[in-house]
Write an enzyme that holds these catalytic residues in place. Structure first.
Site, mmCIF file in Angstrom:
data_model
loop_
_atom_site.group_PDB
_atom_site.id
_atom_site.type_symbol
_atom_site.label_atom_id
_atom_site.label_comp_id
_atom_site.label_asym_id
_atom_site.label_seq_id
_atom_site.Cartn_x
_atom_site.Cartn_y
_atom_site.Cartn_z
ATOM 1 C CG ASP A 109 -1.938 1.012 1.296
ATOM 2 O OD1 ASP A 109 -2.952 0.834 0.594
ATOM 3 O OD2 ASP A 109 -1.750 2.017 2.016
ATOM 4 C CD GLU A 167 -2.616 1.654 -3.433
ATOM 5 O OE1 GLU A 167 -3.672 2.266 -3.649
ATOM 6 O OE2 GLU A 167 -1.811 2.009 -2.543
#
EC number: 2.4.99.16
Lengths: 650, 650
Positions: free
Chosen positions: B377, B406
């Protein structure tokens, strides 16, 4: 475990990843770019730093962000020789705090703690500040901590750009990233901007009964100077081989009295360090060098590393040549053709050291005689490692030298010679006639990384090259090629008087002059009425008056809706001087079209800003507006506009 | 003084000049290219060589010349991990002699000496030849020296290509040049080709009265498998912070019972190495990992390096967080917005070693539990040197790991994360809707050096991303984006069941789902008649059947005369399998146009060679000829053709 949060990638100029120096010249603006960025959303700063190799201290200039994390910095070097640069980038903590705090103040959510963070950041730099800066910084810090005032008041001075610069110049640049080092070489101005005139000394005699001498060349200098040239380049001046000598028009055998090709070097009269007795003595040569200097000209010699069979080296150093199984020396070949008058040197000889030093010695010899510019014949038939060693050694000793690579071979090989050391390079210019060819070629030379090491020198003709275009195109073709050569590249030259006299008869089956001076002595009448001398003088004057044409940066192509019209511009980054050229590529018929100009490349800031274009060839001035402007060119009047662009005040 | 006459430049693949490994995968054809050339006119040969770093011996494959001094070689690696390659080039003396002698024979000018030179060259290699080769070589040499025969006879066998290869394989490669070494990393096949399905475990409960568990996820696996996915990706499964917890629809304060965002990690129940008690136990988790394996699925975990205020690290390691002047810990901000539920980690902490090791330890923990794929993330908010260290250490220990970055930030930053180690990367795919955007973006990803390190993974939606195009485009938009994602890039994924159920209602003012699962538990009815499940199953089957769609090489754009029609192809270099996709970008109206195909990119050798295009979506087959072919697509029937291209026998 590194804390260096800034990354630096895609540094430019970078020749083969920094293995070779990017070329620049004294006084030229060096533009350095890189992708510089960090994680997260902090602001960063970057600088470009440079020094001489081996120096400890760097000098630096700030870089500024362009688009998409690309940064640019610029500097100018005033001394010749080698330099290196690198880029550093660091987190701008105080600048990031300024940006964030401004947003919070605007939203009315800034707190005492937010302002105290700024005070902490100022405290961090206090220790490194000068007394004067420290006083300013302390006042700003105290203002931030003064809870008796309101937040906007407390922050107003600390958030100013001036405070940003004040903190930045005292910043310790914690965890700064430094890029690799990239080499540069600073040449003198003439490596960047030069105008060459080639002539055969033996064809300069005013007396048809004898061949020309260095003294005759001295008498020709006022003519060459008046045309506006600054480099006088002579084909090889050495004794010419007598064994297997070529005859007129490249006949396999010379007739009695045939003078032979100056490129078949060496005889019992000497080799690469001697002058041909018919041209004069070394003293005569020295007078020629001095006379050139008196006429604003610089002498360039042709260095062709190959030997006639009777060159002294063949006898003294047979090991420098390839031997055939029958014990004979291998002559030059392009099978099935044989060149028995030329022995190539063998760069795989066991005595590479002896050979390399002897070849470098040839340059040393002529350098000692005051020559600083060398046109090197066919360098692509000699080993690259030799050139890399030889040119770098010579340039380190004499950083004012200029070497022009005479190589017409595959593009990657021509580029390699430039990469490893040649300061200038011949190009495919003579054969680029169609608009798409010209656009593609000059985009490659000027708008890719090739520009960082390859300095093109454009020649419409040479003793070896008389293109079909010049053979059949008439005066329109000659003037067109002159204007293109002189305005596309800052370095160009012509082979005269063949060019100004528009010689165009070729030896049948060859792209080469009939009765070529390479194989015989010619006598020229320079005062013919059709001579292009006046046009050449004008074109060279335009070059001398416009800095845009004295360098190869700021090049742009412009669209124009006629395949026979070719439009481009050059803009000098320092002065802003801008020249827009439109050439009718059709040497015979009038052509007209409408431009779609790249206004930004011309320094026009607004689409509706009027500007004057002043045609330095035809003399006319036009006021233009916007991208679309009508152009009409009749090659029988002039095949080109060379416009100086003058924006009206915005 | 080097005798290495061959130059090697512009080596590809080369990531930042060889500083970082180019990415490849097990069994994939690795294509290596370079400019390889020498001075003069000798023929050269070149080879690409590879080995594990630290190994002494290289394995090699021959390179072949393309155009303009570009050479290409190929090889395949079957083991995971690090490799390095280099290129060598050398003068092909015997081949050059063959070429020249052939010309001389044809012109009738070959002499005994010319043939004796060939004999000498054969003699040169004899000492290195095997007994068998030596016998052949001696016979060829003697034939060349046999003056009783005529030249053509004597030379015929020595000039054959077979003799060329025989001599070449025994050649000492005198003065060969070796390039620098360039690193490679071989990932497993799934790094190259993977099909992802994201779901929230807590929303998988069949019972609306309770939230889902790992066991519910196990029950969902047959559904995911049937749709054709091979990676099941779960948002963070850790305990969720209770302090400053966010409420439904991103409300600043949670109501009682609100479950909070899985990305607000850590509470008194544990941190990054714990599982949320409501999802189950570690044993439940282990059963899920095993069940995935039973269903042809692989579990991917989401690693988000940030902490809720009640994460154990905040108490145990306050030094890993930035402190504000008032002693409090700095929460996340995007001024003027504040995210008081999230504490970012401070990568400039004095205890970098402790922090870095703890973060790597999180991966170590889940790797020990059998997880091999991690979706990371917002990696761009953590320092690049950390990722470079962490990912390389992990990949060296476990070369079968896959990390998906990401990061939706600036392009250079996204590329940097891939360059320094991430195996796959999210892209701007979701927002690329116009033809010019798609053409420009995929040309950058697939046709520049970015392809050597950046593996795109395309997602039409995520829990954070519900584009305007999907909000308003209807079924046509969903199917179009599905086909594009699944056929543009070999790696793609969807966030379900939001995608197959075509959820399209956004929270007002946000490009994000209304009643987003990030902030609440949802319950889904998967059996709705409008579900795209069948279309997804079909598209994934087409991917599984066509190697062209399982890799990102051999990509080409094709012209088509309608700005709403977008055409591209992919071709597998090993099998030749070729897929041509034409997509109607208009989600509502029928569009028609005529292609202007790049036939070479489709493996069609001749302009008039017919070929069949078999639409694997609509089922139809067409026989096409040449570049121009009519296409018509109605989004209400199908927005895309996915053609398998089958050339008819030439």
């Amino acid at each position: 475990m590194s804390n260096r949060r800034v990354s630096i990638r895609a540094v430019s100029p970078s020749v083969d990843g920094g293995r070779y120096p990017a070329k620049t010249s004294r006084g030229e603006t060096i533009v350095v770019e890189a992708d510089v960025f960090a994680d997260s959303h902090d602001l960063i700063r970057a600088a470009v730093c440079w020094r001489r190799p081996g120096q400890r201290r760097w000098t630096e200039a700030p870089m500024r962000p362009l688009l998409n994390d690309r940064w640019r910095g610029e500097f100018v070097l005033d001394d010749l020789g080698r330099y290196e640069f690198r880029i550093t980038g660091w987190i701008d903590r105080f600048g990031s705090w300024q940006r964030d705090t401004r947003k919070k103040l605007d939203a009315g959510v800034a707190t005492d703690v937010d302002l105290a963070i700024g005070a902490e950041l100022i405290d961090d730099v206090l220790g490194r500040a000068t007394t004067e800066d420290a006083d300013l910084l302390r006042a700003l810090r105290d203002q931030l901590l003064d809870t008796s005032a309101d937040a906007d008041q407390r922050a107003s001075a600390p958030l100013s750009p001036e405070t940003g610069e004040l903190v930045a110049r005292n910043d310790e640049r914690r965890f700064a990233t430094a890029s690799d080092r990239y080499p540069l070489r600073v040449d003198r101005e003439r490596a960047r901007f030069s105008t060459w005139y080639e002539l055969f000394p033996r064809s300069t005699s005013p007396d048809p009964a004898r061949s020309g001498t260095f003294d005759d060349v001295i008498d020709r200098l006022p003519y060459v100077q008046a045309l506006g040239f600054d480099v006088l380049y002579l084909p090889p001046i050495h004794p010419i081989g007598k064994v297997h000598r070529k005859g007129r028009n490249n006949a396999v055998a010379a007739e009695a009295g045939d003078p032979g090709s100056p490129w078949a070097i060496g005889s019992d009269e000497g080799g690469h360090d001697a002058v041909h007795p018919e041209l004069g003595t070394m003293d005569d040569f020295r007078r020629l060098v001095a006379a050139c200097d008196d006429h604003g000209l610089e002498l360039a010699l042709d260095i062709a590393f190959q030997c006639a069979p009777d060159h002294p080296w063949v006898r003294e150093h047979p090991e420098w040549f390839k031997k055939r199984p029958d014990g004979s020396i291998q002559y030059a070949e392009n099978p099935p053709k044989k060149y028995q008058d030329i022995y190539p040197l063998d760069f795989e000889t066991e005595d590479a050291e002896g050979l390399w030093n002897a070849l470098k010695g040839v340059f040393d010899h002529w350098i000692a005689e005051g020559v600083r510019i060398f046109r090197v014949d066919n360098p692509h038939t000699k080993a690259f490692p030799f050139w890399e060693w030889c040119l770098n050694a010579l340039l380190d000793e004499h950083p004012d030298l200029i070497f022009l690579s005479e190589s017409f071979t595959r593009p990657k090989v021509m580029q390699e010679l430039a990469r490893i050391g040649f300061n200038q390079s011949y190009t495919y210019f003579a054969w680029k006639n169609a608009k798409w060819e010209l656009e593609q070629y000059y985009a490659e030379l000027f708008l890719t990384e090739v520009r960082d090491y390859f300095r093109p020198n454009s020649w419409p003709n040479t003793p070896d090259i008389l293109t079909e275009f010049l053979q059949h195109g008439g005066r329109g073709a000659f003037v067109q090629k002159l204007v293109l050569a002189a305005t596309l590249t800052a370095n160009y030259g012509i082979y005269g008087p063949a060019f100004e006299l528009m010689l165009h008869e070729a030896r049948p089956g060859a792209e080469e002059y009939l009765d070529n001076e390479k194989y015989e002595v010619r006598h020229w009448d320079l005062d013919q009425p059709h001579s292009l001398a006046e046009m050449i003088r004008l074109v060279n004057r335009v070059r001398n008056e416009n800095p845009a044409l004295q360098q190869d940066r700021g090049f742009a192509l412009h669209a124009i809706d006629n395949e026979q019209l070719f439009a481009y511009s050059k803009r000098d980054p320092q002065s802003g001087n801008t020249v827009l050229v439109v050439v009718n590529l059709d040497p015979q018929w009038k052509q007209a079209g409408t431009t779609w100009l790249d206004l930004g490349a011309l320094g026009i800031e607004r689409d509706d800003q009027p500007f004057t274009v002043h045609d330095r060839i035809g003399g006319a001035r036009y006021t233009w507006h916007g991208r679309s402007n009508y152009v009409e060119l009749d090659p029988n009047v002039s095949p080109a506009h060379v416009f100086v662009v003058e924006p009206h005040p915005a």
